[in-house]
Design an enzyme around this catalytic site. Structure first.
Site: not given
Ligand code: AMP
Length: 281
Positions: A27, A29, A34, A145, A181, A183
């Site tokens: 998503m 950010a 990532h 995570k 994160s 967030r």
């Molecule tokens: P998101 O942008 O939050 O939807 O996350 C995209 C991908 O990155 C998802 O597969 C998450 O599980 C992964 N992700 C987010 N934070 C972390 C982290 N600290 N370590 C590893 N993978 C992460």
């Protein structure tokens, strides 16, 4: 430089001749977590596609869809050279004349995260299915995570016979244990240190398990960490069986998965850790 594609047609055309494709849905950010997924994707396939899409379908009416951070230029600059970025508008994936077909998560979609975020996982599984159909990768990379998301995507791929290999990357943390994160940027300095309660609680349960504790004692050790920080509002804290995502019983021996969600101010955080129970017995 990365290539930025905005439409489904552009993605299909660009990838028509690609030999092996590894895909990382995000998503945006972007942070080092990532980028660890993107790095792993680059080790596994010659073509790496990263989607950047804040999926409205997975946000509830009172959630942070509007304030979710968006900065495509910054994100693209962080990605390795040669990465193909798919950054669609919402109307590209959900046109006004769409029929409203959804992928529905099974029972594990309504527990833990699903309790406070009803419909969240239907939204996640719907967009992941669409993105997998658009990109048609050989490999899709997700982060440990979001453990419940990983479990449900593994079920999705198995239940719907999707022809993709899933690769799961361990959680990337700050030196003090805070899971990265998107967030975290909402946390002020005081909240940033309160946010460590989640990883500390999981570590306390891990330590208890290593000393021979079973479920109840390991959970008690983790809860004690939250009780010492009343400013952090615990949502759930559980030890689940990785095979079923259901809470382990007191007799469980072996590797369980600790999962936790809590609110620090307005910001809802989650964390997870694999841990051995009754390890010393
Ligand atoms: P998101 O942008 O939050 O939807 O996350 C995209 C991908 O990155 C998802 O597969 C998450 O599980 C992964 N992700 C987010 N934070 C972390 C982290 N600290 N370590 C590893 N993978 C992460």
């Amino acid at each position: 430089m990365s290539e930025i594609l905005h439409t489904i047609a552009e993605v299909r055309e660009r990838l028509a001749e690609a030999a092996e494709v590894a895909f990382v849905p995000t998503m945006g950010a972007l942070h080092e977590g990532h980028l660890a997924l993107v790095g792993r994707a680059g080790e596994l396939a010659s073509t790496v596609v990263v989607s950047i899409f804040v999926n409205p379908l997975q946000f509830g009416p009172n959630e942070d869809l509007d304030r979710y951070p968006r900065d495509l230029d910054r994100d693209v600059a962080l990605l390795p050279r040669g990465t193909i970025v798919f950054a669609p508008e919402a109307a590209e994936l959900y046109p006004a004349d769409a029929g409203g077909t959804r992928v529905v998560a099974g029972p594990i979609g309504s527990v833990f995260e699903g309790v406070s975020r009803p419909g969240h996982y239907d939204g996640v599984l719907t967009v992941v299915t669409k993105l997998l159909n658009i990109v048609q990768p050989d490999i899709a990379v997700f982060g440990e995570k979001d453990a419940q998301q990983v479990f449900l995507i593994e079920r999705l791929v198995a239940d719907l016979d999707l022809p993709v290999h899933l690769e799961i990357v361990p959680t990337v943390r700050e030196a003090d244990g805070l899971a990265l994160s998107s967030r975290n940027r909402f946390l002020d300095e005081g909240q940033r240190s309160l946010a460590l309660t989640l990883s500390r609680a999981l570590q306390a349960a891990t330590d208890a398990g290593a000393r021979g504790a079973a479920r109840a004692a390991a959970i008690a050790a983790a809860r004690a960490v939250f009780e010492a920080e009343p400013a952090v509002e615990l949502d759930y804290l559980e030890l689940v069986d990785p095979a079923t995502f259901e809470p382990v019983g007191e007799e469980f021996t072996g590797t369980a998965r600790g999962i936790v969600a809590a609110r620090v101010g307005q910001t809802r955080l989650i964390d997870t850790k694999a841990m051995d129970l009754r390890a010393a017995t």
